[in-house]
Motif scaffolding. Structure first.
Motif, PDB file in Angstrom:
ATOM      1  N   PRO A  90      30.715   8.285  19.357  1.00 11.86           N
ATOM      2  CA  PRO A  90      30.321   7.567  18.126  1.00 11.86           C
ATOM      3  C   PRO A  90      29.278   8.306  17.301  1.00 11.86           C
ATOM      4  O   PRO A  90      29.253   8.160  16.074  1.00 11.86           O
ATOM      5  N   GLN A  91      28.423   9.088  17.947  1.00 11.37           N
ATOM      6  CA  GLN A  91      27.399   9.802  17.193  1.00 11.37           C
ATOM      7  C   GLN A  91      28.000  10.824  16.215  1.00 11.37           C
ATOM      8  O   GLN A  91      27.394  11.137  15.188  1.00 11.37           O
ATOM      9  N   TRP A  92      29.160  11.336  16.542  1.00 14.26           N
ATOM     10  CA  TRP A  92      29.786  12.367  15.721  1.00 14.26           C
ATOM     11  C   TRP A  92      30.787  11.792  14.720  1.00 14.26           C
ATOM     12  O   TRP A  92      31.271  12.511  13.846  1.00 14.26           O
ATOM     13  N   ARG A  93      31.102  10.519  14.840  1.00 11.10           N
ATOM     14  CA  ARG A  93      32.190   9.938  14.052  1.00 11.10           C
ATOM     15  C   ARG A  93      31.919  10.032  12.551  1.00 11.10           C
ATOM     16  O   ARG A  93      32.797  10.401  11.768  1.00 11.10           O
ATOM     17  N   GLY A  94      30.703   9.708  12.134  1.00  7.86           N
ATOM     18  CA  GLY A  94      30.386   9.734  10.709  1.00  7.86           C
ATOM     19  C   GLY A  94      30.528  11.121  10.111  1.00  7.86           C
ATOM     20  O   GLY A  94      31.074  11.290   9.011  1.00  7.86           O
ATOM     21  N   ALA A  95      30.056  12.141  10.840  1.00 12.99           N
ATOM     22  CA  ALA A  95      30.150  13.511  10.337  1.00 12.99           C
ATOM     23  C   ALA A  95      31.606  13.950  10.201  1.00 12.99           C
ATOM     24  O   ALA A  95      31.987  14.576   9.204  1.00 12.99           O
ATOM     25  N   LEU A  96      32.433  13.627  11.191  1.00 16.89           N
ATOM     26  CA  LEU A  96      33.838  14.012  11.129  1.00 16.89           C
ATOM     27  C   LEU A  96      34.555  13.307   9.986  1.00 16.89           C
ATOM     28  O   LEU A  96      35.440  13.887   9.348  1.00 16.89           O
ATOM     29  N   GLN A  97      34.184  12.073   9.722  1.00 18.08           N
ATOM     30  CA  GLN A  97      34.800  11.353   8.603  1.00 18.08           C
ATOM     31  C   GLN A  97      34.390  11.958   7.264  1.00 18.08           C
ATOM     32  O   GLN A  97      35.220  12.117   6.363  1.00 18.08           O
ATOM     33  N   ARG A  98      33.113  12.308   7.132  1.00 15.78           N
ATOM     34  CA  ARG A  98      32.657  12.926   5.876  1.00 15.78           C
ATOM     35  C   ARG A  98      33.284  14.297   5.676  1.00 15.78           C
ATOM     36  O   ARG A  98      33.517  14.727   4.537  1.00 15.78           O
ATOM     37  N   LEU A  99      33.560  14.975   6.754  1.00 13.92           N
ATOM     38  CA  LEU A  99      34.151  16.306   6.660  1.00 13.92           C
ATOM     39  C   LEU A  99      35.526  16.260   5.992  1.00 13.92           C
ATOM     40  O   LEU A  99      35.963  17.241   5.386  1.00 13.92           O
ATOM     41  N   ALA A 100      36.206  15.137   6.110  1.00 11.25           N
ATOM     42  CA  ALA A 100      37.543  15.002   5.540  1.00 11.25           C
ATOM     43  C   ALA A 100      37.523  14.764   4.036  1.00 11.25           C
ATOM     44  O   ALA A 100      38.580  14.721   3.402  1.00 11.25           O
ATOM     45  N   SER A 101      36.350  14.628   3.452  1.00 13.40           N
ATOM     46  CA  SER A 101      36.249  14.419   2.012  1.00 13.40           C
ATOM     47  C   SER A 101      36.521  15.725   1.267  1.00 13.40           C
ATOM     48  O   SER A 101      36.105  16.794   1.711  1.00 13.40           O
ATOM     49  N   PRO A 102      37.215  15.659   0.129  1.00 12.04           N
ATOM     50  CA  PRO A 102      37.455  16.885  -0.654  1.00 12.04           C
ATOM     51  C   PRO A 102      36.200  17.401  -1.355  1.00 12.04           C
ATOM     52  O   PRO A 102      36.197  18.525  -1.860  1.00 12.04           O
ATOM     53  N   GLU A 103      35.139  16.610  -1.378  1.00 13.46           N
ATOM     54  CA  GLU A 103      33.907  17.020  -2.041  1.00 13.46           C
ATOM     55  C   GLU A 103      33.139  18.020  -1.172  1.00 13.46           C
ATOM     56  O   GLU A 103      32.897  17.769   0.011  1.00 13.46           O
ATOM     57  N   THR A 104      32.757  19.148  -1.749  1.00 12.53           N
ATOM     58  CA  THR A 104      32.034  20.163  -0.979  1.00 12.53           C
ATOM     59  C   THR A 104      30.654  19.662  -0.547  1.00 12.53           C
ATOM     60  O   THR A 104      30.144  20.077   0.495  1.00 12.53           O
ATOM     61  N   SER A 105      30.059  18.766  -1.337  1.00 12.21           N
ATOM     62  CA  SER A 105      28.760  18.217  -0.949  1.00 12.21           C
ATOM     63  C   SER A 105      28.878  17.379   0.323  1.00 12.21           C
ATOM     64  O   SER A 105      27.967  17.388   1.165  1.00 12.21           O
ATOM     65  N   ALA A 106      29.994  16.676   0.477  1.00 19.08           N
ATOM     66  CA  ALA A 106      30.219  15.886   1.688  1.00 19.08           C
ATOM     67  C   ALA A 106      30.417  16.802   2.890  1.00 19.08           C
ATOM     68  O   ALA A 106      29.948  16.507   3.996  1.00 19.08           O
ATOM     69  N   ARG A 107      31.110  17.926   2.662  1.00 18.44           N
ATOM     70  CA  ARG A 107      31.304  18.883   3.764  1.00 18.44           C
ATOM     71  C   ARG A 107      29.968  19.458   4.224  1.00 18.44           C
ATOM     72  O   ARG A 107      29.708  19.567   5.418  1.00 18.44           O
ATOM     73  N   ARG A 108      29.120  19.807   3.271  1.00 23.18           N
ATOM     74  CA  ARG A 108      27.804  20.340   3.628  1.00 23.18           C
ATOM     75  C   ARG A 108      26.997  19.299   4.411  1.00 23.18           C
ATOM     76  O   ARG A 108      26.391  19.634   5.435  1.00 23.18           O
ATOM     77  N   ALA A 109      27.000  18.060   3.948  1.00 22.81           N
ATOM     78  CA  ALA A 109      26.250  17.006   4.642  1.00 22.81           C
ATOM     79  C   ALA A 109      26.786  16.807   6.059  1.00 22.81           C
ATOM     80  O   ALA A 109      26.014  16.615   7.009  1.00 22.81           O
ATOM     81  N   ALA A 110      28.108  16.878   6.215  1.00 24.78           N
ATOM     82  CA  ALA A 110      28.708  16.697   7.535  1.00 24.78           C
ATOM     83  C   ALA A 110      28.298  17.820   8.483  1.00 24.78           C
ATOM     84  O   ALA A 110      27.963  17.578   9.651  1.00 24.78           O
ATOM     85  N   ILE A 111      28.295  19.047   7.992  1.00 26.16           N
ATOM     86  CA  ILE A 111      27.955  20.192   8.839  1.00 26.16           C
ATOM     87  C   ILE A 111      26.483  20.162   9.224  1.00 26.16           C
ATOM     88  O   ILE A 111      26.115  20.496  10.361  1.00 26.16           O
TER      89      ILE A 111
END
Length: 266
Positions: A90-111
């Motif tokens: 569960p700790q990683w779930r939010g990051a993996l979900q944000r990673l699927a966003s087409p927005e590069t800012s969401a990818r950076r936040a996820a990483i």
């Protein structure tokens, strides 16, 4: 000498970044192996940087995450257990979900979120390192899926001006395929480090294309019911009977998650 070790570490970091961005066909494994052998973790930071950068293509970002998984698994070693396994903490779930966003800012936040979790887990021993590696592999797969989906930009589907009348079948057939050599070597993440070359052959079976599908429009509204049973269908004639589970599909939207192994009736 200490200064030589420092210079080598900085050199490896620079070489890794150059290879990732400008020489995608060259392997990184020798650099990763050297960093792990010297017990250095600095390479992870440059891989984070590459993966999170707005200008980094999806395939390169996916490769960077896959390489982080390789480093973590190498440090975990055999004591960490099996490399394969689920990535559903569960700790990683939010990051993996944000990673699927087409927005590069969401990818950076996820990483960045994944890096925070990785830092916390590194001190928890080999098992935690292997589990973290699994989540980075899952993250790489998310980006690979997004990259593959971009093929839709080059495909156009034009609705028919004269739809087929109800009851008329539309049939599609294809030859069978056999792999002669190199099967799956062209599939990420294997091809990232070792390249990939597959030789296959398309062939008829008994003079016919053996693989196909057919469909037809039905004149009336149709409901599809998918059922699963714990002990088999005997005695479960009624939908929803004890020991069975029914999934009802009334529109195409109900089938949108057909490619998700976790979806009901997938």
């Amino acid at each position: 000498l200490e200064w030589q070790d420092t210079v080598m570490a900085e050199t490896n970091v620079l070489r890794a970044k150059q290879l990732m961005l400008y020489h995608r066909d060259l392997p990184l494994k020798h650099i990763l192996d050297d960093e792990v052998r010297r017990n250095r973790w600095g390479l992870l930071d440059v891989l984070d940087e590459v993966a999170a950068a707005d200008e980094t293509p999806l395939d390169v970002a996916a490769r960077a995450l896959a390489q982080i998984a390789e480093v973590l698994a190498a440090f975990g070693g055999p004591a960490g257990g099996l490399r394969s396994g689920s990535a559903r903490n569960p700790q990683w779930r939010g990051a993996l979900q944000r990673l699927a966003s087409p927005e590069t800012s969401a990818r950076r936040a996820a990483i960045l979120e994944m890096r925070r979790l990785r830092t916390e887990w590194i001190g928890d021993g080999p098992v935690a390192l292997i589990r973290a590696a699994r989540h980075y592999e899952a993250a790489a797969q998310v980006l690979i899926l997004m990259g593959v989906a971009t093929c839709s930009e080059f495909i156009s589907i034009v609705p028919s001006q004269q739809p087929r009348p109800p009851g008329q079948w539309v049939v599609v057939e294809a030859p069978a395929r056999i792999d002669l050599a190199g099967g799956w070597t062209d599939t990420p993440p294997v091809c990232y480090e070792h390249g990939g070359c597959v030789v296959n052959l398309a062939l008829f079976v008994d003079g016919k294309r053996p693989i196909g599908a057919k469909a037809r429009r039905l004149p009336d509204v149709t409901t599809l019911v998918f059922e699963t049973w714990k002990e088999g269908p005997q005695g479960a004639a009624d939908f929803g009977a004890e020991g069975s589970a029914s999934i009802v599909c009334r529109s195409l939207a109900d089938l949108d998650d057909h490619n998700s192994p976790g979806a009901a009736a997938a």
